[in-house]
Design an enzyme around this catalytic site. Structure first.
Site, short mmCIF file in Angstrom:
data_model
loop_
_atom_site.label_atom_id
_atom_site.label_comp_id
_atom_site.label_asym_id
_atom_site.label_seq_id
_atom_site.Cartn_x
_atom_site.Cartn_y
_atom_site.Cartn_z
N GLY A 41 6.89 -77.86 -75.66
CA GLY A 41 7.11 -76.56 -76.29
C GLY A 41 5.87 -75.83 -76.75
O GLY A 41 5.97 -74.74 -77.30
N LYS A 68 3.31 -88.33 -63.59
CA LYS A 68 4.52 -88.82 -64.24
C LYS A 68 5.28 -89.79 -63.35
O LYS A 68 5.39 -89.58 -62.14
CB LYS A 68 5.44 -87.65 -64.60
CG LYS A 68 4.89 -86.70 -65.65
CD LYS A 68 5.91 -85.62 -65.97
CE LYS A 68 5.34 -84.60 -66.95
NZ LYS A 68 5.11 -85.17 -68.29
N ASP A 74 -0.53 -79.29 -67.52
CA ASP A 74 0.28 -79.50 -66.32
C ASP A 74 -0.21 -78.57 -65.21
O ASP A 74 -0.38 -77.37 -65.44
CB ASP A 74 1.75 -79.19 -66.59
CG ASP A 74 2.46 -80.28 -67.37
OD1 ASP A 74 1.81 -81.28 -67.72
OD2 ASP A 74 3.67 -80.13 -67.62
N GLY A 126 2.41 -77.78 -70.96
CA GLY A 126 3.04 -77.80 -69.64
C GLY A 126 3.24 -76.41 -69.08
O GLY A 126 2.32 -75.75 -68.62
N SER A 127 4.46 -75.92 -69.21
CA SER A 127 4.83 -74.63 -68.65
C SER A 127 4.14 -73.47 -69.38
O SER A 127 4.03 -72.37 -68.82
CB SER A 127 6.34 -74.45 -68.73
OG SER A 127 7.01 -75.60 -68.26
#
EC number: 4.3.3.6
Length: 309
Positions: free
Chosen positions: A230, A97, A40, A251-252
Site C-alpha cells: 500500500g 517471489k 517492483d 510495488g504498484s
C-alpha cells in the site's frame, strides 16, 4: 541461542555474533538493505529506472500486485527468462517471489542466481498449511507478517527479513500501518514483562520461546523489518520509517503512477530523509497523479494478507 542459528544484536549498523552460521550470513545480507527502497519491476527498462532512482534492490515479477488484483486467476512464480533479463540489466540485488509453500519454485529461483526470495502471499498459495523450510536454501528469504507471532514463526522457518503484509496493489497504507503497530505494540508489552511471564506470552503468540526472549532482550525483531503493501507516496514511505521500519517495499505505487521515474526518486529521498518535514515537502511536490487506490472497506476486495498465518 545455542542450536537456533538466530543472530542478534543490532548496534552501529552491524550484526554481531561470535559464532557464524549460514543463517547469520543470510541475516547479514538482508541487513545490508536497511534504509533502502525495494521496487517492483516487470521488465529491464523499469529495473533500470528503479536503479537510477536509487533503489537498493528490485523485485522482478510479471504482474505487479495491482494487475494481479485486476486480472485475477492463479498468480505464480515469474518466467525465469524474464528474471534473468532483469538481473542482466542492473547491478543492484534482484528479488523474486515464490508461492507460499512452493519449495520447487524457490529451488528454481535459487538455481538462476536470484539474490533474495520473497515467499509471498500476493501469489496464489501452493500450500495452505506449510511454509517453505527456508533453512534448506543458501539465499535469504523475505516473508510477510501481520503481527509478532507470525513474524517469529517465519524467522524460525528461516526468514532473514520480515515485511508487513499490508494489502499490496491497493495504494492504501492502512493495513501496513496496522501490522507494524501490532508488531511494535507487542514488543513494547514484551519488554516490560518479567522473564517468568515470557513463557505464557510465547504460548499466546504461538511463537518459539527463545525467539520471543531474544526479541525482548533486543527490543525489536532479530531481523530487519521492512514495510510493504500500500505504499504509494513519499509521505507513506516516511510514515512507515517513522513507525520504526528499516526500509520500504514499493510495488504498484511507482509504475502505476503518472511519472514513475520522478515518484521513484521521491520515495527514495523520503526514506532517506524520513524525519525531515521540509525535505518531505520538497520531494512530494509536482509528482503527478498517484496510482488509483482501492477502498479496503469494500467487502468485495480480496485480502491477500489473510491468505496465511
Amino acid at each position: 541461542m545455542e542450536g537456533t542459528g538466530v543472530v542478534a544484536v543490532y548496534g552501529n549498523g552491524a550484526i554481531t555474533e561470535a559464532k557464524k552460521s549460514p543463517f547469520s550470513v543470510k541475516v547479514g545480507l538482508a541487513q545490508m538493505l536497511r534504509g533502502g527502497v525495494i521496487m517492483d519491476v516487470v521488465n529491464a527498462e523499469q529495473a533500470r529506472i528503479a536503479e537510477e532512482a536509487g533503489a537498493c534492490a528490485v523485485m522482478a515479477l510479471e504482474r505487479v500486485p495491482a494487475d494481479i488484483r485486476a486480472q485475477g486467476g492463479v498468480a505464480r512464480m515469474s518466467d525465469p527468462q524474464m528474471i534473468k533479463e532483469i538481473k542482466q540489466a542492473v547491478t543492484i540485488p534482484v528479488m523474486a517471489k515464490a508461492r507460499i509453500g512452493h519449495f520447487v519454485e524457490a529451488q528454481i529461483l535459487e538455481a538462476i542466481g536470484i539474490d533474495y526470495i520473497d515467499e509471498s502471499e500476493v501469489l496464489t498459495l501452493a500450500d495452505e498449511d506449510h511454509h517453505i523450510n527456508k533453512h534448506n536454501f543458501r539465499i535469504p528469504f523475505v516473508c510477510g507478517c501481520r503481527n509478532l507471532g507470525e513474524a517469529l514463526r517465519r524467522i524460525r522457518e528461516g526468514a532473514a527479513m520480515i515485511r508487513t503484509k499490508g494489502e499490496a496493489g491497493t495504494g492504501n497504507i492502512i493495513e501496513a500501518v496496522r501490522h507494524v503497530r501490532s508488531v511494535n505494540g507487542d514488543i513494547r508489552v514484551l519488554r516490560n514483562m518479567d522473564d517468568d511471564e515470557v513463557f505464557t506470552f510465547a504460548k499466546k503468540l504461538a511463537a518459539p520461546y527463545d525467539l520471543v526472549m531474544q526479541t525482548k532482550q533486543l527490543g525489536r525483531l532479530p531481523v530487519v523489518q521492512f514495510a510493504a503493501g500500500g505504499v504509494a507516496t513519499p509521505a507513506d514511505a516516511a510514515l512507515m520509517m517513522q513507525l520504526g521500519c528499516d526500509g520500504v517495499f514499493v510495488g504498484s505505487g511507482i509504475f502505476k503512477s503518472g511519472d514513475p521515474a520522478r515518484r521513484a526518486r521521491a520515495i527514495v529521498q523520503a526514506v532517506t530523509h524520513y524525519s525531515d518535514p521540509e525535505m518531505l515537502v520538497e520531494v512530494s511536490c509536482g509528482l503527478g497523479e498517484a496510482m488509483v487506490g482501492i477502498n479496503l472497506n469494500d467487502e468485495k476486495v480480496e485480502r491477500f494478507a489473510n491468505r496465511s498465518e
